[in-house]
Design a protein around this motif. Structure first.
Motif, mmCIF file in Angstrom:
data_model
loop_
_atom_site.group_PDB
_atom_site.id
_atom_site.type_symbol
_atom_site.label_atom_id
_atom_site.label_comp_id
_atom_site.label_asym_id
_atom_site.label_seq_id
_atom_site.Cartn_x
_atom_site.Cartn_y
_atom_site.Cartn_z
ATOM 1 N N ARG A 232 -101.846 5.501 50.114
ATOM 2 C CA ARG A 232 -101.321 5.034 48.833
ATOM 3 C C ARG A 232 -101.688 3.564 48.626
ATOM 4 O O ARG A 232 -101.882 2.815 49.579
ATOM 5 C CB ARG A 232 -99.800 5.204 48.779
ATOM 6 C CG ARG A 232 -99.345 6.659 48.696
ATOM 7 C CD ARG A 232 -97.831 6.786 48.591
ATOM 8 N NE ARG A 232 -97.170 6.309 49.805
ATOM 9 C CZ ARG A 232 -96.433 5.206 49.881
ATOM 10 N NH1 ARG A 232 -96.274 4.430 48.808
ATOM 11 N NH2 ARG A 232 -95.848 4.862 51.011
ATOM 12 N N LEU A 233 -101.758 3.157 47.352
ATOM 13 C CA LEU A 233 -101.913 1.752 47.031
ATOM 14 C C LEU A 233 -100.646 0.999 47.389
ATOM 15 O O LEU A 233 -99.542 1.538 47.276
ATOM 16 C CB LEU A 233 -102.213 1.571 45.539
ATOM 17 C CG LEU A 233 -103.541 2.129 45.020
ATOM 18 C CD1 LEU A 233 -103.588 2.020 43.500
ATOM 19 C CD2 LEU A 233 -104.728 1.405 45.636
ATOM 20 N N SER A 234 -100.813 -0.242 47.810
ATOM 21 C CA SER A 234 -99.678 -1.079 48.174
ATOM 22 C C SER A 234 -99.701 -2.336 47.306
ATOM 23 O O SER A 234 -100.727 -3.010 47.216
ATOM 24 C CB SER A 234 -99.763 -1.476 49.655
ATOM 25 O OG SER A 234 -98.818 -2.488 49.966
ATOM 26 N N ASP A 235 -98.566 -2.646 46.668
ATOM 27 C CA ASP A 235 -98.476 -3.867 45.875
ATOM 28 C C ASP A 235 -98.104 -5.023 46.802
ATOM 29 O O ASP A 235 -96.980 -5.514 46.828
ATOM 30 C CB ASP A 235 -97.445 -3.717 44.762
ATOM 31 C CG ASP A 235 -97.480 -4.893 43.782
ATOM 32 O OD1 ASP A 235 -98.350 -5.775 43.951
ATOM 33 O OD2 ASP A 235 -96.637 -4.922 42.872
ATOM 34 N N SER A 236 -99.097 -5.441 47.594
ATOM 35 C CA SER A 236 -98.970 -6.551 48.536
ATOM 36 C C SER A 236 -100.299 -7.287 48.531
ATOM 37 O O SER A 236 -101.291 -6.790 47.982
ATOM 38 C CB SER A 236 -98.651 -6.040 49.946
ATOM 39 O OG SER A 236 -99.696 -5.184 50.406
ATOM 40 N N MET A 237 -100.339 -8.465 49.128
ATOM 41 C CA MET A 237 -101.599 -9.214 49.115
ATOM 42 C C MET A 237 -102.723 -8.432 49.765
ATOM 43 O O MET A 237 -103.850 -8.385 49.252
ATOM 44 C CB MET A 237 -101.402 -10.586 49.778
ATOM 45 C CG MET A 237 -100.623 -11.558 48.907
ATOM 46 S SD MET A 237 -100.595 -13.257 49.539
ATOM 47 C CE MET A 237 -99.481 -13.071 50.936
ATOM 48 N N ASP A 238 -102.444 -7.808 50.910
ATOM 49 C CA ASP A 238 -103.473 -6.986 51.552
ATOM 50 C C ASP A 238 -103.774 -5.736 50.728
ATOM 51 O O ASP A 238 -104.931 -5.316 50.614
ATOM 52 C CB ASP A 238 -103.026 -6.578 52.954
ATOM 53 C CG ASP A 238 -103.054 -7.736 53.936
ATOM 54 O OD1 ASP A 238 -103.796 -8.705 53.684
ATOM 55 O OD2 ASP A 238 -102.323 -7.676 54.942
ATOM 56 N N GLY A 239 -102.754 -5.152 50.151
ATOM 57 C CA GLY A 239 -102.929 -3.918 49.397
ATOM 58 C C GLY A 239 -103.650 -4.096 48.077
ATOM 59 O O GLY A 239 -104.234 -3.148 47.560
ATOM 60 N N ARG A 240 -103.605 -5.301 47.512
ATOM 61 C CA ARG A 240 -104.286 -5.556 46.243
ATOM 62 C C ARG A 240 -105.708 -6.078 46.436
ATOM 63 O O ARG A 240 -106.458 -6.253 45.473
ATOM 64 C CB ARG A 240 -103.493 -6.579 45.412
ATOM 65 C CG ARG A 240 -102.122 -6.106 44.958
ATOM 66 C CD ARG A 240 -101.518 -7.060 43.937
ATOM 67 N NE ARG A 240 -101.375 -8.408 44.461
ATOM 68 C CZ ARG A 240 -100.276 -8.873 45.071
ATOM 69 N NH1 ARG A 240 -99.239 -8.074 45.243
ATOM 70 N NH2 ARG A 240 -100.230 -10.122 45.508
ATOM 71 N N LEU A 241 -106.095 -6.311 47.685
ATOM 72 C CA LEU A 241 -107.366 -6.977 47.965
ATOM 73 C C LEU A 241 -108.572 -6.103 47.621
ATOM 74 O O LEU A 241 -108.630 -4.928 47.976
ATOM 75 C CB LEU A 241 -107.424 -7.365 49.449
ATOM 76 C CG LEU A 241 -108.626 -8.206 49.885
ATOM 77 C CD1 LEU A 241 -108.585 -9.587 49.235
ATOM 78 C CD2 LEU A 241 -108.645 -8.338 51.414
ATOM 79 N N LEU A 242 -109.534 -6.721 46.952
ATOM 80 C CA LEU A 242 -110.831 -6.104 46.677
ATOM 81 C C LEU A 242 -111.921 -6.989 47.273
ATOM 82 O O LEU A 242 -111.828 -8.210 47.253
ATOM 83 C CB LEU A 242 -111.069 -5.972 45.174
ATOM 84 C CG LEU A 242 -110.043 -5.194 44.353
ATOM 85 C CD1 LEU A 242 -110.378 -5.293 42.869
ATOM 86 C CD2 LEU A 242 -109.975 -3.747 44.783
ATOM 87 N N ASN A 243 -112.960 -6.358 47.801
ATOM 88 C CA ASN A 243 -114.115 -7.067 48.332
ATOM 89 C C ASN A 243 -115.362 -6.406 47.744
ATOM 90 O O ASN A 243 -115.875 -5.429 48.306
ATOM 91 C CB ASN A 243 -114.128 -6.992 49.866
ATOM 92 C CG ASN A 243 -115.231 -7.807 50.506
ATOM 93 O OD1 ASN A 243 -116.312 -7.938 49.950
ATOM 94 N ND2 ASN A 243 -114.984 -8.331 51.682
#
Length: 399
Positions: A232-243
């Motif tokens: 699942r997606l996580s609304d956290s800094m790690d979870g919102r990260l895109l590279n």
């Protein structure tokens, strides 16, 4: 239409006349073995610590060149030097790079004494492809065995790549990362010659599923860097990260697998994802592709988020050119041209060879180093080699 013949000459010359001579002259440690890769702009050494994943990458690169470059203008002496340097690095890795049970350290001092424990799975993955490629070059069964056994360890660690060095508290927000399934897409093909067919195909299918059906989120049209354990997606800094660079690089791995499996629909899908990632990640004010982004546009914990990095752009060149080569998608070709123009006007060092790695958002050189903890003899020469070969093939096609 681009002049593929002229571009092929440009990429070939950059690889053989400027980039590889830089590493061959400055990187090889003839006193202690392995490679020195913390190199300033002119090749002078600014630190003698050796990072194991960089050692593996250089062994692979030198072996790959030996195995694939057979042109009249490259002498057998040059090829022999590549092979000798690859063996030198592999022997250093074999004797100093791990704890005796193929648990590969992250960092060593110059003599090969451990500095950082084997917490990083990518020390292992690059050892796998290093010894696998060198086994092809030499026929040395010991190298092949090291590659196979290390790959088994990698697969055993996929659920907890850092092992006992994982910093997360027990029962804390459990996340899984995109980087490992992504790199395994490439590793599996790299050592195809060493794996049983059924095992290889099962591994490939698992990796494709993770990349294209799990980390790719259709609701975003993008690939995310981290998900919860239950996907699942996580609304956290790690979870919102895109590279964006990671996602784009992964798409040429997927294209290679699509070729291997004769699945043109997989290649087409990878093209469309790569284009979407490039469009999302492109800095419309200053040009170039952002390093990190937040899928909700929130502030990032990575202070380097807006830098323009060498590997992001060279991997995009590979992906877009491969997408055009395999599908004829003209959007891919247009992106190749856009990124080519940016790369050759910003990253290339006309005086000393090799490429700068780190630019600020405006495209100005931020660090003058040519090698360090994260940059070595890998992304630039690998990208130049791939683009050279693809451009030659495109140039040879009938008009």
């Amino acid at each position: 239409m681009l002049d593929f013949k002229q571009l092929a000459r440009q990429y070939k010359s950059e690889l053989l006349d400027r980039v590889m001579p830089f590493w061959m002259q400055h990187s090889i440690d003839r006193e202690y073995g392995g490679y020195l890769h913390c190199l300033e702009r002119d090749g002078s050494v600014f630190d003698t610590d050796k990072f194991v994943w960089m050692q593996g990458r250089e062994v692979w690169m030198l072996s790959k060149l030996y195995n694939t470059v057979h042109t009249p203008d490259v002498s057998e002496e040059t090829r022999a030097q590549w092979l000798e340097a690859a063996i030198r690095g592999a022997e250093f890795l074999k004797t100093k790079g791990h704890d005796g049970a193929l648990n590969f350290y992250f960092a060593l001092d110059r003599e090969g004494n451990p500095l950082v424990e084997p917490y990083n799975i990518f020390s292992y993955t690059f050892a796998v492809i290093a010894f696998g490629q060198l086994a092809l070059a030499t026929g040395n069964e010991e190298y092949a065995d090291i590659s196979r056994r290390t790959f088994d360890i990698v697969l055993s660690k996929t659920d907890n790549p850092k092992g006992r060095w994982n910093k997360a508290a027990s029962g804390a927000r459990a996340m899984k990362g995109f980087a490992l399934p992504m790199i395994l897409c490439n590793v599996a093909l790299e050592i195809e010659h060493l794996l049983p067919q059924d095992f290889l195909e099962n591994t490939i299918e698992t990796c494709i599923h993770e990349v294209m059906d799990v980390f790719y989120r259709p609701e975003l049209g993008l690939i995310v860097e981290n998900l919860t354990i239950d996907n699942r997606l996580s609304d956290s800094m790690d979870g919102r990260l895109l590279n964006p660079g990671h996602a784009i690089e992964a798409m040429w791995f997927i294209m290679d697998l699509g070729q291997r499996l004769d699945r043109p629909e997989l290649i087409e899908r990878a093209c469309h994802i790569a284009i979407a990632e490039a469009e999302y990640g492109w800095d419309k004010e200053h040009g170039g592709i952002f390093y990190f982004m937040d899928r909700l546009g929130r502030p990032l914990q990575q202070l380097e988020w807006d830098q323009k990095l060498w590997w992001v752009h060279i991997e995009t060149l590979i992906t877009m050119l491969k997408g055009y080569q395999l599908t004829g998608n003209t959007e891919c070709l247009a992106w190749f041209k856009r990124v080519h123009d940016y790369v050759w006007s910003h990253f290339v060092d006309p005086e000393h060879g090799e490429w700068y790695g780190y630019l600020n958002r405006r495209g100005e050189v931020l660090l003058t180093l040519k090698g360090g903890k994260w940059k070595g003899c890998f992304h630039v020469p690998r990208g130049l080699l791939q683009c050279w070969k693809m451009l030659e093939e495109l140039a040879a096609r009938p008009v």
